[in-house]
Design a protein around this motif. Structure first.
Motif, short mmCIF file in Angstrom:
data_model
loop_
_atom_site.label_atom_id
_atom_site.label_comp_id
_atom_site.label_asym_id
_atom_site.label_seq_id
_atom_site.Cartn_x
_atom_site.Cartn_y
_atom_site.Cartn_z
N GLU A 1 -0.14 2.55 1.91
CA GLU A 1 0.50 1.79 2.98
C GLU A 1 0.12 0.32 2.95
N LYS A 2 -1.04 0.03 2.39
CA LYS A 2 -1.52 -1.35 2.34
C LYS A 2 -0.59 -2.26 1.53
N TYR A 3 0.14 -1.64 0.60
CA TYR A 3 0.99 -2.43 -0.30
C TYR A 3 2.48 -2.32 0.04
N ALA A 4 2.79 -1.71 1.18
CA ALA A 4 4.19 -1.46 1.54
C ALA A 4 5.01 -2.75 1.62
N ASP A 5 4.44 -3.80 2.21
CA ASP A 5 5.20 -5.04 2.39
C ASP A 5 5.48 -5.72 1.05
N ILE A 6 4.47 -5.82 0.23
CA ILE A 6 4.67 -6.50 -1.06
C ILE A 6 5.61 -5.71 -1.96
N ILE A 7 5.52 -4.38 -1.90
CA ILE A 7 6.42 -3.54 -2.69
C ILE A 7 7.87 -3.73 -2.27
N SER A 8 8.09 -3.84 -0.96
CA SER A 8 9.46 -4.01 -0.46
C SER A 8 10.05 -5.36 -0.85
N SER A 9 9.18 -6.33 -1.17
CA SER A 9 9.66 -7.66 -1.54
C SER A 9 9.90 -7.81 -3.05
N LEU A 10 9.53 -6.79 -3.82
CA LEU A 10 9.68 -6.83 -5.27
C LEU A 10 10.58 -5.70 -5.74
N ASN A 11 10.98 -5.80 -6.99
CA ASN A 11 11.83 -4.75 -7.57
C ASN A 11 10.95 -3.60 -8.05
N ILE A 12 10.40 -2.86 -7.06
CA ILE A 12 9.46 -1.76 -7.32
C ILE A 12 9.96 -0.53 -6.56
#
Length: 373
Positions: free
Chosen positions: A244-255
């Protein structure tokens, strides 16, 4: 020959658990050994990997983790009680089985196995590396004492088996183990009959969302790759405590994040490059797994697994630890040069076969026979 494995639990879909089951099955089916496995904390959990019915399995029913339901003195007393119960039950089982060889891993209490092994030979498997088990700093005097005593016991084992040359050298030089050998893991290689054609604009990472897997570096690397190749996608197969810690950055990238799957080889075949950003690895089963599907690998040159598996520039790239710019450059180089991808993918496929059971298990047979002479 009677072989007894002693482990904590086979309840997880983990790499060590898969390796142990595969090895026990092979020893039974190919060499006709009488193989036993004792777990400490299995409880009612099912074994997630198919265990040959000829392997004798029993759980000691200790459930050592239940101590953490309490605090302070009660936790300590519960731990002592459960440890005493473990000592009694494992001693009883060893006396009944009368194994020729006992195999424990570095997370098991080596001192207990030494006390109760009788005439059996004791082998310790180093699945978490010397530097991750022995050198982990602690200021707790009780833990420090137990660490010192446990690793003194490791020196008394009849053999310590390491997965890599680097780890073996640590045990020899830092813990002064005199009986150390290197046998790599058996890897669950691709048997689907399908391989990646390396044409998909997909890159794959397989691992937990955990500190040791270097997830922050993976995010930084993909930021750089995406700037140069926005039409490529990073597929992450994994779960974990930090997801969950990386949810925001993941949503901003093509991941795209996927749940772990039993059919990981099918997913490798849908991708064109495999990434590994770990801070450390005792071996890294996922590298030869991905290679067996024809994927070239880009990995940090972390201690110790990747360097033993990857041949630099032939079947993959080893990048200096934490150098995210160099890592991203290597990924982009493979994206931009399909012919190089294909050459390295073919070399990776060939390289992965070193870890087939038919290659690795005869090394175990030779070890067993040599220490019983």
């Amino acid at each position: 020959m009677k072989i007894l494995y002693v482990y904590q639990t086979l309840a997880r879909y983990g790499g060590v658990e898969r390796v142990l089951v595969d090895k026990m099955n092979y020893l039974t089916s190919h060499y006709g050994y009488e193989v036993y496995i004792l777990t400490r904390d299995q409880g009612s959990h099912q074994i997630p990997f198919p265990l040959d019915e000829r392997v004798h399995y029993d759980d000691l029913g200790i459930r050592l983790h239940t101590q953490y339901a309490y605090k302070g003195l009660r936790r300590l007393l519960t731990k002592i009680k459960l440890q005493c119960l473990y000592e009694y039950r494992v001693s009883k089982e060893i006396k009944e089985i009368k194994p020729d060889i006992i195999i424990g891993t570095d997370v098991m209490p080596a001192r207990s196995l030494l006390r109760h092994k009788g005439k059996a030979k004791l082998i310790i498997e180093s699945h978490s590396m010397y530097r991750m088990t022995y050198a982990e700093p602690t200021k707790n005097p009780i833990k420090l004492f137990l660490n010192i005593m446990a690793f003194r016991a490791y020196r008394k084992a009849d053999m310590l088996v390491s997965l890599t040359e680097g780890d073996a050298n640590d045990w020899k030089n830092n813990n002064h183990n005199k009986r150390v050998c290197v046998i790599p893991n058996v890897v669950n290689l691709n048997t689907t009959g399908r391989f990646s054609d390396l044409s998909q604009k997909n890159v794959i990472f397989v691992g937990r969302f955990a500190k040791l897997k270097g997830i922050p570096y993976l995010m930084e690397i993909w930021k750089r790759v995406q700037v140069r190749h926005p039409d490529w996608t990073l597929n992450i197969y994994g779960d974990g405590e930090d997801k969950e810690k990386y949810a925001d950055i993941i949503s901003s990238l093509n991941i795209i994040v996927h749940q772990p799957t039993k059919n990981i080889h099918e997913e490798y075949c849908k991708n064109s490059i495999f990434l590994l950003t770990s801070i450390s690895e005792s071996f890294s089963l996922v590298i030869p797994e991905a290679m067996s599907c024809g994927l070239p690998v880009v990995s940090f040159d972390c201690p110790y697994g990747p360097r033993d598996i990857i041949t630099e520039g032939k079947d993959g790239f080893l990048v200096p630890q934490y150098d995210v710019d160099a890592f991203a450059d290597r990924v982009c180089y493979l994206i931009e040069n399909k012919n190089i991808r294909l050459q390295m993918g073919m070399a990776a496929l060939t390289s992965s076969q070193r870890y087939a059971a038919e290659i690795v298990m005869p090394q175990w047979k030779k070890l067993f026979e040599s220490i019983l002479e």
